[in-house]
Design an enzyme around this catalytic site. Structure first.
Site, short mmCIF file in Angstrom:
data_model
loop_
_atom_site.label_atom_id
_atom_site.label_comp_id
_atom_site.label_asym_id
_atom_site.label_seq_id
_atom_site.Cartn_x
_atom_site.Cartn_y
_atom_site.Cartn_z
N LYS A 11 34.90 56.61 8.28
CA LYS A 11 34.71 56.38 9.81
C LYS A 11 35.53 56.85 10.80
O LYS A 11 36.72 56.82 10.57
CB LYS A 11 34.36 54.85 10.08
CG LYS A 11 33.13 54.50 8.87
CD LYS A 11 32.64 52.99 9.17
CE LYS A 11 31.45 52.54 8.49
NZ LYS A 11 30.96 51.10 8.80
N TYR A 51 21.68 54.96 9.98
CA TYR A 51 21.65 53.44 9.79
C TYR A 51 20.20 52.63 10.40
O TYR A 51 20.17 51.74 10.86
CB TYR A 51 22.73 52.72 10.85
CG TYR A 51 24.15 53.07 10.40
CD1 TYR A 51 24.51 52.05 9.09
CD2 TYR A 51 25.00 53.65 11.00
CE1 TYR A 51 25.53 52.08 8.57
CE2 TYR A 51 26.47 53.70 10.27
CZ TYR A 51 26.61 52.84 9.19
OH TYR A 51 28.10 53.10 8.32
N ASN A 114 35.32 49.30 10.46
CA ASN A 114 36.00 48.93 9.37
C ASN A 114 36.01 49.94 8.36
O ASN A 114 35.99 49.66 7.00
CB ASN A 114 34.85 47.73 8.68
CG ASN A 114 33.36 48.31 8.36
OD1 ASN A 114 33.01 49.49 8.58
ND2 ASN A 114 32.58 47.54 7.97
N HIS A 117 32.30 53.61 4.95
CA HIS A 117 30.94 53.42 4.62
C HIS A 117 30.88 53.75 3.34
O HIS A 117 31.40 54.59 2.44
CB HIS A 117 29.94 54.05 5.20
CG HIS A 117 28.62 54.11 4.65
ND1 HIS A 117 27.66 53.17 5.05
CD2 HIS A 117 27.85 54.99 3.65
CE1 HIS A 117 26.54 53.25 4.22
NE2 HIS A 117 26.65 54.31 3.38
N GLU A 128 21.16 58.70 0.64
CA GLU A 128 21.93 58.96 1.74
C GLU A 128 22.80 60.37 1.53
O GLU A 128 23.04 61.03 2.13
CB GLU A 128 23.27 57.95 1.75
CG GLU A 128 22.57 56.58 2.21
CD GLU A 128 23.69 55.26 2.26
OE1 GLU A 128 23.19 54.32 2.37
OE2 GLU A 128 24.70 55.68 1.86
P1 GDP Z 1 28.55 47.63 4.55
O1 GDP Z 1 27.37 48.19 3.70
O2 GDP Z 1 29.49 46.94 3.85
O3 GDP Z 1 29.06 48.93 5.42
O4 GDP Z 1 27.58 46.56 5.64
P2 GDP Z 1 26.10 46.74 6.20
O5 GDP Z 1 25.35 47.82 5.52
O6 GDP Z 1 25.79 45.48 6.21
O7 GDP Z 1 26.34 47.09 7.69
C1 GDP Z 1 26.94 48.33 8.32
C2 GDP Z 1 27.97 48.42 9.06
O8 GDP Z 1 27.49 47.78 10.34
C3 GDP Z 1 29.14 47.68 8.57
O9 GDP Z 1 29.68 48.43 7.77
C4 GDP Z 1 29.79 47.43 9.94
O10 GDP Z 1 30.36 48.34 10.66
C5 GDP Z 1 28.63 47.28 10.70
N1 GDP Z 1 28.39 45.57 10.73
C6 GDP Z 1 27.58 44.90 9.74
N2 GDP Z 1 27.65 43.64 10.01
C7 GDP Z 1 28.18 43.41 11.16
C8 GDP Z 1 28.32 42.21 12.06
O11 GDP Z 1 27.80 41.16 11.84
N3 GDP Z 1 29.12 42.39 13.22
C9 GDP Z 1 29.48 43.56 13.47
N4 GDP Z 1 30.31 43.83 14.86
N5 GDP Z 1 29.48 44.73 12.82
C10 GDP Z 1 28.86 44.71 11.58
MG MG Z 2 25.38 49.07 3.86
#
Ligand code: GDP
Ligand code: MG
Length: 142
Positions: A11, A51, A114, A117, A128
């Site tokens: 990222k 997303y 973070n 991805h 994807e």
């Molecule tokens: P991943 O699969 O571990 O990347 O997580 P998700 O698919 O649930 O979410 C996609 C991305 O959205 C995450 O990697 C974070 O960058 C962001 N994200 C997800 N949940 C949160 C949250 O509760 N708060 C914030 N600030 N960002 C989030």
């Molecule tokens: Mg995810």
């Protein structure tokens, strides 16, 4: 265990701190082979489509703004159990909960920023991978 492919993104925050090499090195050290890679700066439309599953969630707008704030490095990783293995070395989504030594523990700046991805299932990985590599991915021959 099956040989799988998974989609990985370094990222914008991790690209900005010059961690591309360190992160790619972790994939290779874990036995995940890089079988395709490209660097790009996503448009708002691209990031929103990638997303789309998170549309409407409270963090969506901030996530899209972040993902288009700079270039990303996108790669396809191949190896045994690649989807789960990548998720394991990435660490938890919330970096505050990421295990020591994981990519997110070492390179995340916040919950949103973070660092990486990774696809969450082989089915989503296929979707994807096609999103970023519509021309297909050539197999590794050595
Ligand atoms: P991943 O699969 O571990 O990347 O997580 P998700 O698919 O649930 O979410 C996609 C991305 O959205 C995450 O990697 C974070 O960058 C962001 N994200 C997800 N949940 C949160 C949250 O509760 N708060 C914030 N600030 N960002 C989030
Ligand atoms: Mg995810």
């Amino acid at each position: 265990m099956a040989i799988e492919r998974t989609l990985s993104i370094i990222k914008p925050n991790a690209v900005a701190k010059d961690a591309i090499g360190a992160i790619l090195g972790r994939f290779e050290a874990a036995g995940l082979k890089i079988v395709a890679a490209r660097m790009l700066h996503m448009s708002r439309e691209q990031a929103s489509a990638f997303y789309a599953i998170h549309q409407g969630k409270p963090f969506f707008d901030e996530l899209v703004d972040f993902m288009i704030s700079g270039p990303v490095m996108v790669q396809v990783l191949e190896g045994e159990d690649a989807v789960a293995k990548n998720r394991e070395i990435m660490g938890a989504t919330n970096p505050a909960q990421a295990a020591p030594g994981t990519i997110r523990a070492d390179f995340a700046d916040s919950f949103t920023e973070n660092a990486v991805h990774g696809s969450d299932s082989p089915e989503n990985a296929a979707v994807e991978i096609a999103f970023f590599f519509p021309e297909g991915v050539c197999p590794r021959t050595r």
